[in-house]
Design a protein around this motif. Sequence first.
Motif, PDB file in Angstrom:
ATOM      1  N   TYR A  78      22.872  66.426  72.561  1.00  0.00           N
ATOM      2  CA  TYR A  78      23.122  67.677  73.084  1.00  0.00           C
ATOM      3  C   TYR A  78      24.016  67.613  74.306  1.00  0.00           C
ATOM      4  CZ  TYR A  78      22.863  72.023  75.811  1.00  0.00           C
ATOM      5  OH  TYR A  78      23.116  73.289  76.460  1.00  0.00           O
ATOM      6  N   GLY A  82      26.683  69.901  73.826  1.00  0.00           N
ATOM      7  CA  GLY A  82      26.232  71.256  74.162  1.00  0.00           C
ATOM      8  C   GLY A  82      27.398  72.250  74.859  1.00  0.00           C
ATOM      9  N   CYS A  87      24.287  73.977  69.518  1.00  0.00           N
ATOM     10  CA  CYS A  87      22.942  73.872  70.002  1.00  0.00           C
ATOM     11  C   CYS A  87      22.316  72.625  69.099  1.00  0.00           C
ATOM     12  CB  CYS A  87      21.823  75.062  69.453  1.00  0.00           C
ATOM     13  SG  CYS A  87      21.784  75.415  67.850  1.00  0.00           S
ATOM     14  N   ARG A 100      14.388  71.882  69.915  1.00  0.00           N
ATOM     15  CA  ARG A 100      15.625  72.719  70.286  1.00  0.00           C
ATOM     16  C   ARG A 100      16.278  72.191  71.430  1.00  0.00           C
ATOM     17  NH1 ARG A 100      18.054  77.046  72.199  1.00  0.00           N
ATOM     18  NH2 ARG A 100      19.891  77.837  71.176  1.00  0.00           N
ATOM     19  N   GLY A 102      19.716  73.763  73.628  1.00  0.00           N
ATOM     20  CA  GLY A 102      20.698  74.842  73.616  1.00  0.00           C
ATOM     21  C   GLY A 102      20.858  75.468  75.241  1.00  0.00           C
ATOM     22  N   ASP A 107      21.539  81.536  73.879  1.00  0.00           N
ATOM     23  CA  ASP A 107      20.335  81.697  73.361  1.00  0.00           C
ATOM     24  C   ASP A 107      20.052  82.699  72.854  1.00  0.00           C
ATOM     25  OD1 ASP A 107      19.382  79.218  74.464  1.00  0.00           O
ATOM     26  OD2 ASP A 107      17.991  79.806  75.710  1.00  0.00           O
TER      27      ASP A 107
END
Length: 324
Positions: A78, A82, A87, A100, A102, A107
């Motif tokens: 990530y 990111g 994500c 997860r 993100g 979101d």
Amino acid sequence: MATRHEGLHAEHIQSALTGSAAAQSALVASWGRSMRLYGLNPEQGSPPNVLTDRELKDARERLGSLIATAKSTLDRLYSAVGGAGCCVLLADKDGVPVDRRGYEGDDATFCKIGLWTGAVWSEESEGTNGIGTALAEQRALTIHRDQHFRSKNTTLSCTVAPIFDHRGRLMAAIDVSSARSDLTEEFVKLIAVAVVDAARRVEAENFRLAFPKARIVMAQLGFDVCNDRAASALIAVDEDDLVIGASRTARHFLGLTDDTLSKPLPAANLLGQHVDAERELAAAERSVIRRVLASAGGNISVAAGIMGMGRATLHRKLKKLGIH
């Protein structure tokens, strides 16, 4: 009511399924499964099904320690993608994201799309998509925008690699998804490399944890065509140099099964190495005698007593083995 884009996408899929590409393309084969096997409609606009909190908890528990094992790898992945609006998801073998990563500002978008823990992204539920199709075909792949079966998912670019357990069985998958329109194909290719590497790291760590007392041997056994790289195989070897475990890649290239691994199998034989039994026995005996001598402070009489032999016998062995 379907939009013009949704209608055109559905027409494109129908045309592909009736054309000559249907016999050649893995993508079109997935579209065919989506429509004919699962009875899905590309224009259906409902979001993915979502598990209840209890069902999601059960799904996480079925993965055992894998979520914790994958944590640091997912964090690193990530941190690399990111910033580009992606994500990162860890999904179980049924296509349900159970963990997860993100950006908080994205979101709402990802939650609305369904790229969230608990959503069902199996190919049977959503048609051709990164998570579901990678799991169905058990290979790393990217489903980019209009390669998705459902029109509502054509804004997404999803790159996924499956994870196999220590016995070579499908266990989970790592997905990197983006809904950004400016995501270039070049960057998608870089993401694909990172996702495959992440999946292999998680597999390797999970394999080591499955055989905590074994020596893990990594062997380059061939070329992984699907991932366009050398195939690294992991083999677990016990203290007697017998194979007690093998990763999916090792099983594939060496023709190993649960049945063959249930019988004594010397690692040297498996890897095509010559076994000189007499030399190995001498080396083992030499090692034991040297350790006993060291613990006895070099005293021959004490060492002979520890090993249950006479002093003269030990002297003969020392001379034969070249121990001074």
